[in-house]
Design a protein around this motif. Structure first.
Motif, PDB file in Angstrom:
ATOM      1  N   ASP A  55      39.792  49.255  35.116  1.00  0.00           N
ATOM      2  CA  ASP A  55      40.665  50.011  36.011  1.00  0.00           C
ATOM      3  C   ASP A  55      40.639  51.471  35.605  1.00  0.00           C
ATOM      4  OD1 ASP A  55      42.232  48.133  37.880  1.00  0.00           O
ATOM      5  OD2 ASP A  55      42.330  47.098  35.949  1.00  0.00           O
ATOM      6  N   GLY A  56      40.528  52.346  36.602  1.00  0.00           N
ATOM      7  CA  GLY A  56      40.486  53.780  36.308  1.00  0.00           C
ATOM      8  C   GLY A  56      39.358  54.139  35.361  1.00  0.00           C
ATOM      9  N   SER A 101      38.048  64.810  47.032  1.00  0.00           N
ATOM     10  CA  SER A 101      37.513  63.463  46.798  1.00  0.00           C
ATOM     11  C   SER A 101      36.974  62.859  48.085  1.00  0.00           C
ATOM     12  CB  SER A 101      38.599  62.556  46.219  1.00  0.00           C
ATOM     13  OG  SER A 101      39.576  62.283  47.200  1.00  0.00           O
ATOM     14  N   SER A 102      36.102  61.885  47.909  1.00  0.00           N
ATOM     15  CA  SER A 102      35.584  61.137  49.054  1.00  0.00           C
ATOM     16  C   SER A 102      36.545  59.999  49.369  1.00  0.00           C
ATOM     17  CB  SER A 102      34.209  60.557  48.713  1.00  0.00           C
ATOM     18  OG  SER A 102      34.370  59.468  47.813  1.00  0.00           O
ATOM     19  N   SER A 103      36.317  59.341  50.490  1.00  0.00           N
ATOM     20  CA  SER A 103      36.989  58.067  50.738  1.00  0.00           C
ATOM     21  C   SER A 103      36.503  57.063  49.703  1.00  0.00           C
ATOM     22  CB  SER A 103      36.639  57.534  52.119  1.00  0.00           C
ATOM     23  OG  SER A 103      37.158  58.357  53.114  1.00  0.00           O
ATOM     24  N   PHE A 104      37.309  56.032  49.445  1.00  0.00           N
ATOM     25  CA  PHE A 104      36.815  55.006  48.527  1.00  0.00           C
ATOM     26  C   PHE A 104      35.734  54.178  49.233  1.00  0.00           C
ATOM     27  CE2 PHE A 104      38.236  50.909  50.026  1.00  0.00           C
ATOM     28  CZ  PHE A 104      39.382  51.144  50.759  1.00  0.00           C
ATOM     29  N   SER A 126      35.168  56.140  44.185  1.00  0.00           N
ATOM     30  CA  SER A 126      35.170  57.293  45.085  1.00  0.00           C
ATOM     31  C   SER A 126      34.542  58.470  44.356  1.00  0.00           C
ATOM     32  CB  SER A 126      36.597  57.622  45.543  1.00  0.00           C
ATOM     33  OG  SER A 126      37.482  57.670  44.444  1.00  0.00           O
ATOM     34  N   SER A 140      34.606  63.260  58.272  1.00  0.00           N
ATOM     35  CA  SER A 140      35.944  62.680  58.101  1.00  0.00           C
ATOM     36  C   SER A 140      36.629  62.708  59.454  1.00  0.00           C
ATOM     37  CB  SER A 140      36.748  63.473  57.077  1.00  0.00           C
ATOM     38  OG  SER A 140      36.847  64.818  57.479  1.00  0.00           O
ATOM     39  N   MET A 150      34.840  49.209  43.083  1.00  0.00           N
ATOM     40  CA  MET A 150      35.446  50.100  44.064  1.00  0.00           C
ATOM     41  C   MET A 150      35.506  51.481  43.443  1.00  0.00           C
ATOM     42  SD  MET A 150      38.983  49.458  46.097  1.00  0.00           S
ATOM     43  CE  MET A 150      40.176  50.517  45.333  1.00  0.00           C
ATOM     44  N   ASP A 179      40.000  68.706  42.842  1.00  0.00           N
ATOM     45  CA  ASP A 179      40.996  67.995  43.640  1.00  0.00           C
ATOM     46  C   ASP A 179      40.397  67.385  44.902  1.00  0.00           C
ATOM     47  OD1 ASP A 179      42.915  68.584  41.836  1.00  0.00           O
ATOM     48  OD2 ASP A 179      43.908  70.135  43.027  1.00  0.00           O
ATOM     49  N   LYS A 225      34.208  55.350  58.316  1.00  0.00           N
ATOM     50  CA  LYS A 225      34.456  55.781  56.938  1.00  0.00           C
ATOM     51  C   LYS A 225      33.118  55.897  56.207  1.00  0.00           C
ATOM     52  CE  LYS A 225      38.173  55.688  55.488  1.00  0.00           C
ATOM     53  NZ  LYS A 225      39.280  56.674  55.520  1.00  0.00           N
ATOM     54  N   HIS A 230      34.486  62.485  43.263  1.00  0.00           N
ATOM     55  CA  HIS A 230      35.510  63.501  42.986  1.00  0.00           C
ATOM     56  C   HIS A 230      34.869  64.787  42.476  1.00  0.00           C
ATOM     57  CE1 HIS A 230      39.129  60.913  43.274  1.00  0.00           C
ATOM     58  NE2 HIS A 230      38.210  59.984  43.112  1.00  0.00           N
ATOM     59  N   MET A 281      34.222  58.233  40.360  1.00  0.00           N
ATOM     60  CA  MET A 281      35.297  57.656  39.551  1.00  0.00           C
ATOM     61  C   MET A 281      35.425  56.183  39.930  1.00  0.00           C
ATOM     62  SD  MET A 281      39.268  58.872  39.254  1.00  0.00           S
ATOM     63  CE  MET A 281      38.910  60.418  38.459  1.00  0.00           C
ATOM     64  N   VAL A 282      35.339  55.307  38.948  1.00  0.00           N
ATOM     65  CA  VAL A 282      35.479  53.870  39.204  1.00  0.00           C
ATOM     66  C   VAL A 282      36.969  53.540  39.267  1.00  0.00           C
ATOM     67  CG1 VAL A 282      35.077  51.551  38.295  1.00  0.00           C
ATOM     68  CG2 VAL A 282      33.292  53.305  38.109  1.00  0.00           C
ATOM     69  N   GLU A 283      37.421  53.170  40.441  1.00  0.00           N
ATOM     70  CA  GLU A 283      38.828  52.795  40.583  1.00  0.00           C
ATOM     71  C   GLU A 283      39.063  51.403  40.004  1.00  0.00           C
ATOM     72  OE1 GLU A 283      39.094  55.342  44.694  1.00  0.00           O
ATOM     73  OE2 GLU A 283      40.096  53.414  44.632  1.00  0.00           O
TER      74      GLU A 283
END
Lengths: 430, 461
Positions: A37-38, A180-183, A173, A387, A171, A178, A372, A175, A136-138
């Motif tokens: 996560d994160g 960022s792309s859509s996930f 997105s 977008s 999952m 500040d 998307k 970055h 960034m790996v959510e």
């Protein structure tokens, strides 16, 4: 009690109800799962579960119970509940189980290599950081799942299964400060750990695209153009098409626009779409259907003709149509003869759509939603990420306005699909 | 009700490690009556034990489908081993979790597990009413659905609790032939928290709701396609709730903030009109019980409201214990798990936009050319706050008056931009609670709000 013993016991208790037909599936499963996560490892999870699925048909009334306790007391109670559910139901001669065969299936990788799986997980996380620094790996979930059990019905079907597979889903997105792309996400299932997860399915493509989708442009105005659906998005769009036109519900209630079009041309002749759990690209595909018959591959649409509805035995009996030879959604689409590059080169103005976020299509196939993780196509080239761009059209018209199907395809273990392009889609922005 | 097999195991917890031990049972019923035929008639009963152990910034979790002493000991050992493995390979050096309040939340009142015939009989009565009164419908589908979670929770340093949470619904879907020959559908869930007999003892009580739905589907059959573009709309409370949940709520879940959501750089900034306030309510909202109350979460945290937006300013996030430690915030009871085999995740509870002072009639009268959007079929949103809702019922507004019904369409926007366009907020809140939120695991959630007047992009032909 193990799955075989509990199934035998359940069959004996089902017989005692006086039901004319009954079936039982008992499975045990074990899953080990790494979570990120994160961008950081967060959890190791081990789950052991059971599933006991009882079905009985008595005097044409059907009941169904699912429990996860494997002991005699729980089975006794479940059989009583199953009988009560059936007796409270309405008689319907369309319910039936069918005679089957005796088979044993060993599929995939039942015995997972957890050390190697953890190494592949670490490798993927590190490689994303190194090769896609703006991503960034959510969340990332990597797991091995083993399942073992048996299906029995009183008409002679007996199917034993032992199967195992690895799954990896991520999952993420893009970055930059500040912005960022859509996930987006990518997922694969496999029965081998011989190559990195990153090299499978649409992992690399979607990660690379996320970095390009940090800066977007809003589509101006409204125009009718071409849309190229990526294989990931194609699976979703085709799923909506099939659910709306050839699935159980819409055939039973008669709202499918294709309900009387079996054998007719419903799509461009280049379109051949199959439900194919035995296809080599499909990992641990379905081997039997819970009514009791063995699964076989079949074409839903062949060369643009509607070849077979995706009907359960119940709806087939109810409507007088033929039941589908399997109940899977293992979609395999025949690739085309044009490279993706050539298809895009022929488009003057349109979109490359990687993910569709839309409402459920209307019964007639009208759909609209947000494109998307998508790019503009202008004068034959992929240009800006977009977008706040909506697309709308009609599913039935869409498959008749096919511009092309790519010769390339993506196999991710649960489907094998190419890119496909259609004309006549309304594309609107601000 | 589950027999308490967990509380005697406190001494078996690994010293110094935050541990949760949870025995859980989920029951569900589902009966589907489609065009008069029972196409599904199913009961599901799932129970087992799960344990989670925190060590050095990472977790180990284990579960077994068995409510026995052997199973408790096995999952505690396996969870502890898993935590140790993760700590060895990926420990974060973040130290123990900050202390939380401890206490006891005693068992809620037990509820009756009704026989399957209760669900079938009610649907058949309703179906018979629809078939006889409205024979011209193309099709009708009725679904009775009930689910419940019962949790017995023991934690090393928080609350122990025994929670029972049942909810029950009937979904009514009506299909009519449109003026162009194409079928049109409307859909409405009825019911709420509590057992099936609490809501549906008398099927005749549902007839007025069905009559209203029939009126809508016939209006929709004569309906028009929306005109695509950026429009002034009035979102009904159902959509305001969807907006609160999907487009804002997910972006302020702290795990998604850490994953890069748009809320990260916007804390304490103006993200909405000053007319907009939004809270994730624990168990009581606007002086009444929230639709799906949560008193203690699955980390043993006593639940309290989480203020998300206050007068347009983004005020905070929703947390579990670990994210609260990271952000130096207080966990407020948002960590919840769906099944015994699931670990707690940060989840919303009852997320709503606060009511304003405007009257709906005045709001409609103020729109020269726009739409009144009543029902949504589904909604999705991005961590950027870009959202999409399917619209299944709505009307034109022309010169301050409601006009023709519209066909299915989609609206979209970017939450923190669109919320700045809100210039009227009605004084009445409506709630929904029939759906599941999907985020690795399903989870029942409540969502609600007043009518909002704002600008969004609407899809059309």
């Amino acid at each position: 009690m193990n799955a075989h013993d509990i199934a035998q016991y359940a069959m004996q208790k089902l017989q005692e109800t006086g039901a004319q037909q009954y079936a039982c599936q008992a499975h045990t499963s074990a899953k080990r799962e790494f979570n990120v996560d994160g961008g950081k490892f967060s959890l190791l999870r081990t789950t052991i579960d059971n599933q006991l699925d009882l079905t009985l048909i008595k005097d044409q009334k059907r009941g169904k119970i699912l429990i996860n306790a494997f002991n005699q007391e729980a089975v006794d109670e479940a059989v009583r509940d199953c009988l009560a559910a059936a007796e409270g139901s309405a008689a319907d001669p369309a319910w039936e189980l069918v005679p089957g065969a005796q088979r044993k299936f060993i599929l995939g990788a039942p015995d997972g290599d957890m050390d190697q799986l953890f190494a592949r997980t670490q490798e993927m996380l590190a490689a994303i950081g190194q090769e896609y620094p703006k991503v960034m790996v959510e969340q990332m979930i990597v797991a091995h799942q083993r399942s073992e059990g048996i299906y029995l019905n009183n008409l002679g079907a007996s199917y034993e299964t032992v199967e195992g597979l690895y799954e990896a889903q991520v999952m993420f997105s893009g970055h930059d400060g500040d912005r960022s792309s859509s996930f987006n996400f990518a997922a694969v299932v496999t029965d081998q750990l011989d190559k990195p997860f990153l090299d499978q399915g649409s992992m690399r493509q979607n990660l690379a695209d996320a970095e390009k989708q940090i800066d977007t442009v809003a589509t101006e105005g409204k125009f009718v153009g071409a849309v190229v659906f990526t294989p990931d998005c194609a699976g979703d769009v085709l799923g909506e098409l099939l659910g709306n036109f050839v699935g159980d519900g819409v055939i039973l209630d008669g709202t499918s626009p294709w309900k009387d079009r079996l054998g007719e041309q419903v799509a461009d002749q280049r379109l051949t779409l199959s439900a194919a759990p035995h296809h080599p690209a499909i990992v641990c595909g379905e081997r039997y259907v819970a009514d009791g018959y063995l699964s076989e591959d079949y074409d839903i649409i062949k060369n643009g003709r509607l070849n077979q509805f995706m009907l359960s035995g119940y709806v087939a009996n109810k409507t007088g149509k033929k039941r589908a030879p399997n109940s899977s959604f293992s979609l395999v689409m025949q690739p085309g003869d044009q490279p993706l590059h050539d298809i895009i080169a022929g488009i003057d103005r349109g979109l490359l759509v990687s993910r569709f976020s839309g409402g459920s299509p209307a019964s007639n196939g009208d759909f609209s939603g947000v494109a998307k993780n998508s790019f503009l196509i202008e004068k034959g080239k992929i240009t800006n990420a977009v977008s706040e761009t909506m697309i709308s059209g009609n599913l039935a018209e869409m498959v008749n306005h096919l511009r092309g199907i790519s010769s390339e395809f993506v196999r991710n273990g649960y489907s094998r699909l190419p890119w496909f392009a259609v004309d006549g889609i309304t594309i609107s922005g601000k | 009700m589950l027999t308490d097999i967990v509380t005697k195991y406190r001494d078996a917890f690994a010293p110094g490690a935050a541990t949760e031990l949870r025995a859980q049972r989920n029951l569900s019923r589902r009966v589907v009556l489609r065009a008069g035929s029972i196409t599904q008639n199913q009961r599901t009963d799932t129970k087992g034990i799960g344990a989670r152990v925190y060590q050095d910034g990472v977790y180990g979790f284990a579960s077994a489908a068995d409510l026995s002493d052997d199973a408790v000991r096995a999952v505690l050992k396996s969870a502890t081993d898993n935590a140790a493995f993760m700590a060895r390979h990926a420990g974060r050096g973040t130290g123990p979790l900050p202390a939380i309040a401890s206490g006891q939340r005693p068992a809620d009142a037990d509820f009756a597990d009704l026989p399957q015939t209760a669900y079938i009989d009610c649907l058949q009565a309703l179906d018979s009413y629809i078939q006889q009164k409205y024979p011209g419908l193309e099709s009708r589908t009725l679904v009775s659905s009930a689910d419940s979670m019962e949790k017995l929770l023991l934690t090393s340093d928080g609350y122990t609790s025994h929670i029972l949470a049942p909810r029950s619904y009937i979904y009514v879907m009506l299909t009519a032939k449109g003026k162009d020959g194409a079928p049109v559908e409307v859909f409405e869930p009825l019911g709420g928290s509590g057992t099936f007999d609490r809501h549906f003892a008398d099927p005749a009580a549902l007839y007025p709701a069905v009559d209203r739905l029939y009126e809508m589907v016939m209006q929709k059959a004569e309906g028009v396609y929306a005109d695509a573009g950026v429009k002034t709309v009035i979102m009904a409370g159902e959509l305001a709730g969807m907006l609160a949940h999907e487009a804002v709520g997910h972006t302020v879940e702290a795990d998604l903030v850490l994953g890069g959501s748009v809320a990260g750089p916007n804390l304490h900034k103006q993200v909405a009109s000053p007319l907009v306030s939004m809270t994730d309510f624990a168990h009581t909202a606007f002086g009444q019980a929230a639709p799906l109350p949560v008193y203690v979460d699955d980390e043993g945290v006593l639940a309290e409201d989480a203020v998300l937006i206050e007068n347009g300013i983004l005020k905070g996030y929703m947390h579990n214990r670990q994210s609260a430690q990271h952000f130096e915030a207080r966990p407020q009871g948002n960590a919840r798990a769906w099944l015994f085999s699931d670990e707690p995740l940060i989840r919303m509870r009852n997320t709503a936009v606060h009511p304003g002072k405007d009257k709906l009639d005045d709001m409609i009268a103020s729109v020269e050319d726009g739409y009144y959007l009543l029902h949504t079929g589904n909604g999705q949103a991005d961590t950027t706050g870009e959202f999409m809702f399917g619209i299944t019922m709505g009307y034109e507004i022309k010169h301050g008056k409601l006009g023709r019904a519209i066909r299915d369409t989609t609206i979209s926007g970017v939450a923190f931009e669109m919320l700045k366009t809100v210039d009227m907020v009605s004084d009445t809140v409506s709630w929904g609670s029939s759906g599941f939120c999907g985020k690795k695991q399903p989870m029942p959630v409540g969502l609600g709000g007043p009518e909002l007047k704002c600008r969004v992009t609407i899809g059309g032909r």
